[in-house]
Design a protein around this motif. Structure first.
Motif, PDB file in Angstrom:
ATOM      1  N   ILE A 128      -4.043   5.397  84.726  1.00 16.69           N
ATOM      2  CA  ILE A 128      -4.828   6.139  84.842  1.00 16.69           C
ATOM      3  C   ILE A 128      -5.989   5.388  85.922  1.00 16.69           C
ATOM      4  O   ILE A 128      -6.721   6.399  86.749  1.00 16.69           O
ATOM      5  N   LEU A 129      -6.960   4.430  85.204  1.00 18.45           N
ATOM      6  CA  LEU A 129      -7.919   3.357  85.818  1.00 18.45           C
ATOM      7  C   LEU A 129      -7.300   3.493  87.592  1.00 18.45           C
ATOM      8  O   LEU A 129      -8.412   3.121  88.000  1.00 18.45           O
ATOM      9  N   PHE A 130      -6.138   2.764  87.315  1.00 16.55           N
ATOM     10  CA  PHE A 130      -5.329   2.277  88.687  1.00 16.55           C
ATOM     11  C   PHE A 130      -6.036   3.659  89.635  1.00 16.55           C
ATOM     12  O   PHE A 130      -6.466   3.649  90.731  1.00 16.55           O
ATOM     13  N   LYS A 131      -5.144   5.030  88.887  1.00 12.90           N
ATOM     14  CA  LYS A 131      -5.967   6.460  89.883  1.00 12.90           C
ATOM     15  C   LYS A 131      -6.515   6.830  90.645  1.00 12.90           C
ATOM     16  O   LYS A 131      -7.191   6.842  91.475  1.00 12.90           O
ATOM     17  N   HIS A 132      -7.267   7.233  89.932  1.00  7.26           N
ATOM     18  CA  HIS A 132      -9.200   6.731  89.830  1.00  7.26           C
ATOM     19  C   HIS A 132      -9.694   6.289  90.843  1.00  7.26           C
ATOM     20  O   HIS A 132     -10.734   6.498  91.304  1.00  7.26           O
ATOM     21  N   THR A 133      -9.535   4.608  90.389  1.00  6.00           N
ATOM     22  CA  THR A 133     -10.094   3.708  91.369  1.00  6.00           C
ATOM     23  C   THR A 133      -9.580   3.814  93.017  1.00  6.00           C
ATOM     24  O   THR A 133     -10.460   4.019  93.808  1.00  6.00           O
ATOM     25  N   GLU A 134      -8.686   4.699  93.077  1.00  8.04           N
ATOM     26  CA  GLU A 134      -7.575   5.257  94.464  1.00  8.04           C
ATOM     27  C   GLU A 134      -8.618   5.984  94.900  1.00  8.04           C
ATOM     28  O   GLU A 134      -9.353   6.121  95.824  1.00  8.04           O
ATOM     29  N   TYR A 135      -8.815   7.269  94.062  1.00  2.00           N
ATOM     30  CA  TYR A 135     -10.102   8.204  94.193  1.00  2.00           C
ATOM     31  C   TYR A 135     -12.146   7.605  95.034  1.00  2.00           C
ATOM     32  O   TYR A 135     -11.792   8.779  95.332  1.00  2.00           O
ATOM     33  N   ILE A 136     -11.565   6.894  93.599  1.00  2.00           N
ATOM     34  CA  ILE A 136     -13.426   6.365  94.390  1.00  2.00           C
ATOM     35  C   ILE A 136     -13.024   5.894  95.449  1.00  2.00           C
ATOM     36  O   ILE A 136     -14.495   6.006  95.932  1.00  2.00           O
ATOM     37  N   VAL A 137     -12.413   4.620  95.949  1.00  3.53           N
ATOM     38  CA  VAL A 137     -12.322   4.253  97.226  1.00  3.53           C
ATOM     39  C   VAL A 137     -12.411   4.875  98.081  1.00  3.53           C
ATOM     40  O   VAL A 137     -12.813   4.887  99.363  1.00  3.53           O
ATOM     41  N   THR A 138     -11.742   6.348  97.992  1.00  4.13           N
ATOM     42  CA  THR A 138     -11.267   7.041  99.403  1.00  4.13           C
ATOM     43  C   THR A 138     -11.801   7.961  99.482  1.00  4.13           C
ATOM     44  O   THR A 138     -12.524   8.450 100.877  1.00  4.13           O
ATOM     45  N   HIS A 139     -14.004   8.099  98.768  1.00  6.20           N
ATOM     46  CA  HIS A 139     -14.445   8.582  98.746  1.00  6.20           C
ATOM     47  C   HIS A 139     -15.893   8.440  99.090  1.00  6.20           C
ATOM     48  O   HIS A 139     -16.984   9.105  99.094  1.00  6.20           O
ATOM     49  N   GLN A 140     -15.566   6.732  99.545  1.00  6.62           N
ATOM     50  CA  GLN A 140     -16.888   5.958  99.583  1.00  6.62           C
ATOM     51  C   GLN A 140     -17.277   6.093 100.984  1.00  6.62           C
ATOM     52  O   GLN A 140     -15.947   6.564 101.710  1.00  6.62           O
ATOM     53  N   ALA A 141     -18.844   6.226 101.227  1.00  7.99           N
ATOM     54  CA  ALA A 141     -18.528   6.426 102.817  1.00  7.99           C
ATOM     55  C   ALA A 141     -18.569   5.058 103.693  1.00  7.99           C
ATOM     56  O   ALA A 141     -18.123   4.871 104.681  1.00  7.99           O
ATOM     57  N   TRP A 142     -18.486   3.914 103.357  1.00  8.09           N
ATOM     58  CA  TRP A 142     -17.638   2.994 103.701  1.00  8.09           C
ATOM     59  C   TRP A 142     -16.216   2.794 103.884  1.00  8.09           C
ATOM     60  O   TRP A 142     -15.913   1.743 104.827  1.00  8.09           O
ATOM     61  N   TYR A 143     -15.436   3.196 103.067  1.00 10.27           N
ATOM     62  CA  TYR A 143     -13.959   3.595 103.681  1.00 10.27           C
ATOM     63  C   TYR A 143     -14.020   3.914 104.763  1.00 10.27           C
ATOM     64  O   TYR A 143     -13.828   5.069 105.676  1.00 10.27           O
ATOM     65  N   GLU A 144     -12.836   2.726 105.571  1.00  8.79           N
ATOM     66  CA  GLU A 144     -12.594   3.210 106.951  1.00  8.79           C
ATOM     67  C   GLU A 144     -11.153   3.047 106.878  1.00  8.79           C
ATOM     68  O   GLU A 144     -10.529   2.467 107.915  1.00  8.79           O
ATOM     69  N   GLN A 145     -10.176   4.007 106.113  1.00  6.47           N
ATOM     70  CA  GLN A 145      -8.956   4.287 105.967  1.00  6.47           C
ATOM     71  C   GLN A 145      -8.164   2.991 105.754  1.00  6.47           C
ATOM     72  O   GLN A 145      -7.451   3.169 106.637  1.00  6.47           O
ATOM     73  N   GLY A 146      -8.451   2.197 105.597  1.00  2.91           N
ATOM     74  CA  GLY A 146      -7.684   0.860 105.160  1.00  2.91           C
ATOM     75  C   GLY A 146      -7.674  -0.224 103.980  1.00  2.91           C
ATOM     76  O   GLY A 146      -9.026  -0.246 103.467  1.00  2.91           O
ATOM     77  N   TYR A 147      -6.948  -0.803 103.928  1.00  2.00           N
ATOM     78  CA  TYR A 147      -7.256  -1.694 102.568  1.00  2.00           C
ATOM     79  C   TYR A 147      -7.348  -1.231 101.472  1.00  2.00           C
ATOM     80  O   TYR A 147      -7.473  -1.947 100.511  1.00  2.00           O
ATOM     81  N   ARG A 148      -7.137   0.090 100.727  1.00  2.00           N
ATOM     82  CA  ARG A 148      -6.913   0.456  99.694  1.00  2.00           C
ATOM     83  C   ARG A 148      -6.908   0.417  98.325  1.00  2.00           C
ATOM     84  O   ARG A 148      -6.875  -0.288  97.688  1.00  2.00           O
ATOM     85  N   ALA A 149      -4.843   0.165  98.974  1.00  3.57           N
ATOM     86  CA  ALA A 149      -4.385  -0.955  98.277  1.00  3.57           C
ATOM     87  C   ALA A 149      -4.750  -2.353  97.210  1.00  3.57           C
ATOM     88  O   ALA A 149      -4.925  -2.272  96.248  1.00  3.57           O
ATOM     89  N   ASN A 150      -5.118  -3.021  98.672  1.00  3.80           N
ATOM     90  CA  ASN A 150      -5.649  -4.534  98.255  1.00  3.80           C
ATOM     91  C   ASN A 150      -6.964  -4.125  97.161  1.00  3.80           C
ATOM     92  O   ASN A 150      -7.781  -4.502  96.941  1.00  3.80           O
ATOM     93  N   ILE A 151      -8.027  -3.687  97.842  1.00  2.00           N
ATOM     94  CA  ILE A 151      -9.174  -3.361  97.346  1.00  2.00           C
ATOM     95  C   ILE A 151      -9.127  -2.496  95.801  1.00  2.00           C
ATOM     96  O   ILE A 151     -10.297  -3.180  95.279  1.00  2.00           O
ATOM     97  N   VAL A 152      -8.030  -1.702  95.078  1.00  3.41           N
ATOM     98  CA  VAL A 152      -7.976  -1.182  94.241  1.00  3.41           C
ATOM     99  C   VAL A 152      -7.529  -1.991  93.351  1.00  3.41           C
ATOM    100  O   VAL A 152      -7.980  -2.314  92.727  1.00  3.41           O
ATOM    101  N   THR A 153      -6.307  -3.136  93.180  1.00  3.34           N
ATOM    102  CA  THR A 153      -6.422  -3.846  93.330  1.00  3.34           C
ATOM    103  C   THR A 153      -6.805  -5.657  92.641  1.00  3.34           C
ATOM    104  O   THR A 153      -7.650  -5.746  91.726  1.00  3.34           O
TER     105      THR A 153
END
Length: 692
Positions: A488-513
């Motif tokens: 649940i925490l992992f999926k929630h962090t994916e959601y958080i990353v996707t909705h940040q202004a600084w996120y540029e559609q890359g490295y989400r998997a690395n950022i999350v772990t």
């Protein structure tokens, strides 16, 4: 579940994934589709890398993602064709060729100087371009995969062959029907069918080991031409190797130097010097010629021992330009029963025995590990708390074997399926690789997680195997609940990353772990006597606001660290695989807000809860052992006792337990005695006793 039901569910899955993660439907389509392909062992992993543009001569190009299989150096490049339409759509031959051309144009642009200079650094596409250019001379094959939610036209049979730098290009179309077939294939993966006449004139000369034939299998001794084995490997790549063997070789062993030396210096002695290859297959076709029998066809052909030999032959021909005409390999091929319940265990046992010459632990055969069985059992009996106004509880479905979730619905009526899905929502499906990913992130190994699903899975397997041998009671209901909380925490962090202004559609998997690992690290350093109370997340089935607020800061810090222009490796994806990267991320001195203490719990309380959970698991394990002993029957235990005494395998306390077992149901061994009897079953089995 028929084809149309699958397509409807598939499209709904894409919509829900897009909503859950917070990304576009095309990205969700790519994510869901590639997860199926990874599960079916078509892809070893997947790295999203969307990029499109116009290159020289006004040629359009596009890429949606990639993965380099470092075992056989196949560069897999993926492009998506997604409409989301509920109406059936047909992809015509001309359309498919045009889409594949966009991938080819991308590779051409990547090898040129213009895209290399103009593409923005620290982006996934820049990593891909750098990876292509660095490995240009190593790449053995380019495999282009077109994934589409449409149906491939019946007129598409063979697509025109292509080459890049004289390297073979293979094009595969994965339409909705092909995905359906692989998801519901009996083996849970793509079958490999080989027409041996395509590689050698008559097929493979063989001699049946008639004395070794049983109801379960029949075996053949064969002489495999080296060039034929290399050709087959060049076409099918690492898919040819049985999954556990591939994992073992890719993570632990380099191509054998001695094998290469024999190929180079004494190719005519290869048959005498080399141990050869062991393989399994179904539905062998044997043809008789004047000079003997030949195997001409095999279905689901898998090499279970001899992966090094196979890869070495291919590598020697590719790198050293060796002619393999004088190389011959001895091969034992075992035809197994098409009944999958029988064959699955047989394949695993053959594989385990065939590889016993190497240092292979139970972790290398983790798909058969009792850890999986226990997690599956817990997931089937344990209900998650009802939340969000639901008037019924749900379960988190642990997939011990590939495709269990879908195949469980295959023969259900519509009402049965609706009930099953309501109780086991797709978003609450846990795969083995996802389980390993969240657990290793929490253990502080984000650099291992970043090395890909297979490598991370093997690392986790080794840890579990060691812990299990020490004491298995730690893997209990509490452990499962906390693992779900981490999901649940992992999926929630994916959601958080996707909705940040600084996120540029890359490295989400690395950022999350890395973010989850850093959260754990910061709590350890700032609150040494406390831990995150994962039970809160399990009870709420959601992440508390206090953790969310911290993750917003942590994810940004992680992103800035892994993309820091001063990083030691230019390629961000490769940089994240290094332990030095994790060291740099841990240097972030983020002061956690005092609010976080609301979701922490004293370590003393954790230890007390763990102690109780271990006691409960001991009791459950004891009951399960007693049930197995009872089910085996008193007559069978009498036979086991006679065999064990004759072989001098039993101690006095085990004899006492056996004497109770043969008096069932009047008398019954206790839980401790039952565990001893289950251990004895394994022991007598290894000594030649056939368990019925």
């Amino acid at each position: 579940m028929d084809m149309q039901d699958f397509r409807k569910d598939f499209l709904e899955d894409i919509k829900s994934t897009a909503a859950t993660v917070g990304e576009g439907t095309v990205a969700a389509f790519v994510k869901v589709s590639t997860e199926y392909l990874i599960s079916a062992e078509v892809l070893p992993d997947f790295i999203p890398s969307f990029f499109m543009g116009t290159g020289k001569s006004n040629r359009k190009f596009r890429i949606d993602g990639y993965v380099l299989d470092e075992f056989d150096y196949t560069m897999n490049l993926i492009i998506a064709d997604y409409s989301g339409s509920e109406e059936n759509r047909v992809v015509k031959r001309s359309q498919a060729i045009q889409i594949f051309d966009r991938l080819l144009h991308f590779v051409d642009e990547a090898y040129g100087n213009k895209l290399y200079k103009e593409i923005e650094i620290s982006t996934p596409c820049a990593d891909l371009v750098e990876l292509l250019r660095t490995n240009r001379s190593r790449i053995r094959k380019y495999r282009l995969l077109l994934i589409t939610d449409g149906y491939m036209s019946d007129r598409i049979d063979v697509l025109p062959s292509k080459n890049i730098d004289d390297v073979q290009v293979e094009c595969q179309i994965w339409d909705i029907e092909r995905l359906f077939k692989v998801c519901f294939s009996d083996m849970g993966r793509q079958n490999i069918e080989i027409d041996f006449k395509a590689y050698t004139r008559k097929g493979i000369p063989c001699l049946e080991a008639s004395g070794a034939t049983t109801d379960e299998y029949r075996s053949f001794l064969c002489i495999m031409p080296g060039h034929a084995l290399a050709d087959i490997y060049d076409y099918f790549g690492s898919q040819l190797l049985e999954g556990n063997v591939r994992s073992f070789l890719s993570t632990k062993v380099a191509v054998n130097k001695k094998i290469r030396e024999t190929i180079l210096k004494a190719p005519n002695m290869f048959f005498a010097f080399n141990n050869g290859v062991s393989a399994t297959a179904m539905d062998l076709v044997i043809e008789n010629f004047d000079d003997g029998k030949y195997i001409t066809f095999a279905k689901d052909f898998q090499i279970i021992n001899g992966g090094q030999t196979t890869a070495s032959l291919s590598n020697a021909r590719h790198k050293d330009k060796v002619n393999l005409e004088s190389v011959f390999v001895q091969m034992k091929i075992t035809e197994i029963d098409t009944d999958l319940d029988k064959s699955a265990d047989l394949i695993r046992n053959i594989s385990r025995s065939s590889n016993s010459q190497n240092k292979v632990s139970d972790a290398d055969f983790f798909s058969t590990h009792p850890f999986h069985v226990r997690m599956e059992q817990i997931s089937r009996r344990l209900f998650a708390p009802a939340v969000g106004g639901l008037q019924y509880d749900t379960r988190w479905f642990y997939e011990r074997a590939r495709g269990q979730y879908l195949q469980a619905q295959m023969r259900m009526t519509k009402s049965e399926k609706n009930k099953f899905v309501a109780q086991h929502p797709k978003k609450q499906l846990i795969t083995k690789t996802d389980f390993a990913k969240v657990r290793n992130s929490w253990r502080g190994l984000p650099h291992i997680v970043s090395r890909g699903a297979q490598t991370n899975f093997m690392n986790f397997a080794e840890w579990v195997d060691t812990e299990w041998l020490n004491s298995d009671v730690g893997f209990n209901e509490k452990y499962f609940q906390e693992s779900v909380a981490l999901m649940i925490l992992f999926k929630h962090t994916e959601y958080i990353v996707t909705h940040q202004a600084w996120y540029e559609q890359g490295y989400r998997a690395n950022i999350v772990t890395y973010s989850i690992a850093l959260l754990q690290e910061l709590i350890k350093s700032q609150f040494p006597e406390k831990e995150v109370d994962l039970q809160i997340i399990w009870n709420r089935q959601s992440v508390p606001e206090a953790i969310t607020n911290e993750l917003i800061n942590i994810t940004k810090a992680v992103f800035e660290t892994i993309t820091d222009p001063k990083r030691e490796t230019i390629n961000v994806t490769q940089w994240c695989k290094r332990e030095t990267c994790w060291t740099k991320v841990k240097d972030n001195k983020i002061l956690l807000n005092a609010e976080i203490e609301k979701v922490l719990v004293d370590k003393i309380e954790i230890k007390s809860a763990e102690k109780n959970a271990r006691k409960d698991q001991k009791m459950i394990s004891g009951i399960e052992a007693q049930t197995k002993v009872l089910e085996y029957g008193s007559e069978n235990w009498k036979n086991v006792m006679d065999f064990a005494i004759a072989k001098k395998l039993v101690t006095t306390d085990v004899i006492v337990a056996l004497k109770l077992a043969i008096q069932m149901p009047i008398k019954l061994p206790n839980s401790h005695q039952s565990k001893k009897l289950i251990e004895l079953l394994e022991q007598v089995n290894s000594e030649g006793y056939k368990i019925y």
